[in-house]
Design an enzyme around this catalytic site. Structure first.
Site, PDB file in Angstrom:
ATOM      1  CB  THR A 146      -0.965   0.094   1.200  1.00 28.89           C
ATOM      2  OG1 THR A 146      -1.479   1.423   1.271  1.00 28.89           O
ATOM      3  CG2 THR A 146      -0.328  -0.201   2.539  1.00 28.89           C
ATOM      4  CB  ILE A 147       1.108   4.365  -2.019  1.00 25.68           C
ATOM      5  CG1 ILE A 147      -0.343   4.806  -2.166  1.00 25.68           C
ATOM      6  CG2 ILE A 147       1.631   3.707  -3.273  1.00 25.68           C
ATOM      7  CD1 ILE A 147      -0.507   6.041  -3.045  1.00 25.68           C
ATOM      8  CG  ASP A 148      -3.091   5.024   1.382  1.00 30.70           C
ATOM      9  OD1 ASP A 148      -2.542   5.595   0.422  1.00 30.70           O
ATOM     10  OD2 ASP A 148      -4.317   4.887   1.476  1.00 30.70           O
ATOM     11  NE  ARG A 186      -0.212  32.229  -6.929  1.00 34.97           N
ATOM     12  CZ  ARG A 186      -0.118  32.165  -8.248  1.00 34.97           C
ATOM     13  NH1 ARG A 186       0.502  31.162  -8.823  1.00 34.97           N
ATOM     14  NH2 ARG A 186      -0.662  33.105  -8.992  1.00 34.97           N
ATOM     15  N   GLY A 231      -4.264   9.127   1.040  1.00 33.14           N
ATOM     16  CA  GLY A 231      -4.191   8.691   2.441  1.00 33.14           C
ATOM     17  C   GLY A 231      -5.586   8.831   2.998  1.00 33.14           C
ATOM     18  NE  ARG A 232      -9.996   4.695   1.148  1.00 37.32           N
ATOM     19  CZ  ARG A 232     -10.856   5.090   0.212  1.00 37.32           C
ATOM     20  NH1 ARG A 232     -11.967   5.691   0.562  1.00 37.32           N
ATOM     21  NH2 ARG A 232     -10.613   4.875  -1.056  1.00 37.32           N
ATOM     22  CD  GLU A 255      -7.189   9.911  -0.577  1.00 40.65           C
ATOM     23  OE1 GLU A 255      -7.489  10.236  -1.734  1.00 40.65           O
ATOM     24  OE2 GLU A 255      -6.993   8.731  -0.232  1.00 40.65           O
ATOM     25  NE  ARG A 314      -4.017  30.860  -7.120  1.00 37.50           N
ATOM     26  CZ  ARG A 314      -3.618  31.526  -8.200  1.00 37.50           C
ATOM     27  NH1 ARG A 314      -3.159  30.877  -9.234  1.00 37.50           N
ATOM     28  NH2 ARG A 314      -3.680  32.843  -8.229  1.00 37.50           N
ATOM     29  NE  ARG A 331      -2.866   3.970  -7.080  1.00 33.99           N
ATOM     30  CZ  ARG A 331      -4.183   3.753  -6.990  1.00 33.99           C
ATOM     31  NH1 ARG A 331      -4.826   4.096  -5.878  1.00 33.99           N
ATOM     32  NH2 ARG A 331      -4.859   3.230  -7.960  1.00 33.99           N
TER      33      ARG A 331
HETATM   34  O1  F6P Z   1      -4.341   2.410  -2.352  1.00 33.50           O
HETATM   35  C1  F6P Z   1      -5.006   3.251  -1.466  1.00 33.50           C
HETATM   36  C2  F6P Z   1      -5.304   4.522  -2.136  1.00 33.50           C
HETATM   37  O2  F6P Z   1      -4.086   5.016  -2.587  1.00 33.50           O
HETATM   38  C3  F6P Z   1      -6.018   5.545  -1.238  1.00 33.50           C
HETATM   39  O3  F6P Z   1      -5.187   6.455  -0.625  1.00 33.50           O
HETATM   40  C4  F6P Z   1      -6.952   6.224  -2.198  1.00 33.50           C
HETATM   41  O4  F6P Z   1      -8.060   6.733  -1.523  1.00 33.50           O
HETATM   42  C5  F6P Z   1      -7.296   5.137  -3.120  1.00 33.50           C
HETATM   43  O5  F6P Z   1      -6.153   4.330  -3.224  1.00 33.50           O
HETATM   44  C6  F6P Z   1      -7.764   5.598  -4.458  1.00 33.50           C
HETATM   45  O6  F6P Z   1      -7.620   4.588  -5.402  1.00 33.50           O
HETATM   46  P1  F6P Z   1      -8.566   4.348  -6.659  1.00 33.50           P
HETATM   47  O7  F6P Z   1      -8.972   5.690  -7.176  1.00 33.50           O
HETATM   48  O8  F6P Z   1      -7.689   3.603  -7.594  1.00 33.50           O
HETATM   49  O9  F6P Z   1      -9.717   3.540  -6.190  1.00 33.50           O
END
Ligand code: F6P
Length: 412
Positions: A137-139, A186, A194-195, A249, A298, A307
């Site tokens: 996972t990148i998160d 700016r 990062g959900r 995010e 901005r 990713r």
């Molecule tokens: O892999 C997790 C993630 O990178 C989250 O941070 C992100 O919300 C999600 O993937 C978005 O992925 P996709 O738009 O491919 O569903």
């Protein structure tokens, strides 16, 4: 010629599910090579669990050229959940079981995060399928029980394949944004994936960012006011007259209109694991900074950039070390486990002896440890810096150009 391979005649299949990362092909190739050496025939299942539904979609990876450094996943991915979900109430486990039998698959290696490996764990527990999980996972929010020691404090951290490559992307993105931000004096509100956790957002600090917002710290009405004060002060004191503010995010932000503190959705449609798509909070934050502080601000969404692209050297070596451990599990037929790094370590310590296996029942979401972020100053701590320095290296740096040209007075 004698051919006494331990697992001759057995078939191992690999699948990748969930959001991709630049390190998945390296994981696939590393597991494939080692399993082949033991005598396994190695298959790839296309598009995660989806490739085990219906008629199945399976390819043969044995002795086929494979580029481990190319990002993404050559097996493709999906967010398919074989178990019933709100989006898809059908139980598709019988289809999975049927196809495992039809294709003669003896062992499964599932490359995924919490969702894909959660489903794998359930299949192992409920149906007795021999499964080995493989983290990605990148998160970086998948619990790996990787300990980190700093200044006498020892905590459980996470080091997940995919995160190191994405970290380089985020740090570089921030460093690049800095030059345009400085030119126009700016504030750049830089949104990072990062959900649920701020691990990746913190990597922007290695590109020159400081103040940050993460999902773990809810920005309610009061905290928002505090944030604006901090922004004003930091902007005033900035030596280059500009600021980069990375925001996850998934940060929850107080909405003046609704009176609620919530995430911002790009779409409320949910996937099969119940996740809606996030995105857009940076736009709201930038407009509010401009309106409230009268500073030009901005928004910039880093989106899929971190990713995407090639696998980093750290990810390459980590996936190889973890694949060594996965093979150790295979040899001992020790299923329902996932190889992990034991401790947060430098590049040259990425070896099998620094890996162990955790029970897949222990995996789950791991938020950013509170030792890594100061909720008062909204800055990442020295302990986080130490964590990331292990991964990006002591010499990781970004360009700076402090302009203090002497002022010229008019002749008259
Ligand atoms: O892999 C997790 C993630 O990178 C989250 O941070 C992100 O919300 C999600 O993937 C978005 O992925 P996709 O738009 O491919 O569903």
């Amino acid at each position: 010629m004698r051919e006494e391979k331990l697992f001759k005649g057995k078939t191992l299949a690999i699948l990748s599910g969930g959001g991709d990362t630049p390190a998945i092909n390296s994981s696939i190739e590393s597991v494939r090579n080692r399993a082949t050496m033991l005598g396994f025939k190695v298959y790839g299942i296309k598009r995660g669990w989806k490739g085990l539904l219906g008629d199945g979609d399976v390819v043969d990876l044995t002795q086929k050229p494979y580029n481990p450094l190319y990002g993404g996943t050559a097996l493709r991915s999906s967010r398919t959940n074989p178990f019933p979900s709100k989006k898809n109430p059908e139980d598709r486990v019988p289809q999975v079981m049927r196809n495992l039998k039809r294709y003669g698959i003896d062992v499964l290696v599932t490359i995924g995060g919490d969702d894909t490996n959660g489903a794998a764990k359930r299949l192992y527990e409920q149906e007795g399928i021999p499964v080995i999980g493989f983290p990605k996972t990148i998160d970086n929010d998948l619990r790996t029980l990787t300990w980190h020691e700093f200044n006498g404090k020892k905590i459980d951290a996470v080091t997940c394949p995919g995160f190191p490559s994405a970290a380089l992307g985020v740090a570089d993105f921030a460093a690049r944004l800095k030059t345009t931000a400085e030119s126009h004096a700016r504030i750049m509100v830089m949104e990072v994936m990062g959900r649920d956790a701020g691990w990746l957002t913190g990597t922007a600090t290695f590109g020159g960012a400081s103040l940050s917002l993460i999902p773990e710290v809810e920005m309610n009405k009061e905290r928002k006011e505090h944030f604006f004060d901090l922004v004003q002060k930091a902007y005033k004191e900035s030596p280059d007259g500009a600021l980069i503010i990375p925001v996850s995010e998934g940060v929850r932000w107080y909405n003046e209109q609704t009176g609620k503190t919530d995430v911002v959705y790009a779409s409320t449609e949910q996937d099969e694991y119940g996740h809606a798509r996030l995105g857009g909070v940076s736009g709201t934050i930038a407009s509010e900074i401009s309106a409230k502080l009268k500073i030009d601000a901005r928004a910039q969404i880093t989106g899929y950039y971190p990713r995407s692209g090639m696998c980093s050297a750290y990810d390459r070596r980590m996936t190889q070390a973890l694949a060594d451990k996965a093979v150790d599990l295979l040899l001992r037929e020790d299923y329902g486990k996932m190889p992990v790094l034991n401790k947060v370590c430098n590049f040259d310590e990425l070896e099998e002896y620094n890996c162990s296996a955790i029970d897949m029942g222990k995996i789950g979401n791991r938020p950013l440890p509170e030792e890594y972020f100061d909720a008062e100053t909204l800055c990442f701590t020295p302990m986080y810096k130490d964590f990331l320095t292990h991964i990006l290296g002591e010499n990781y740096t970004y360009p700076t150009f402090h302009t203090d040209f002497p002022k010229v007075a008019p002749k008259e």
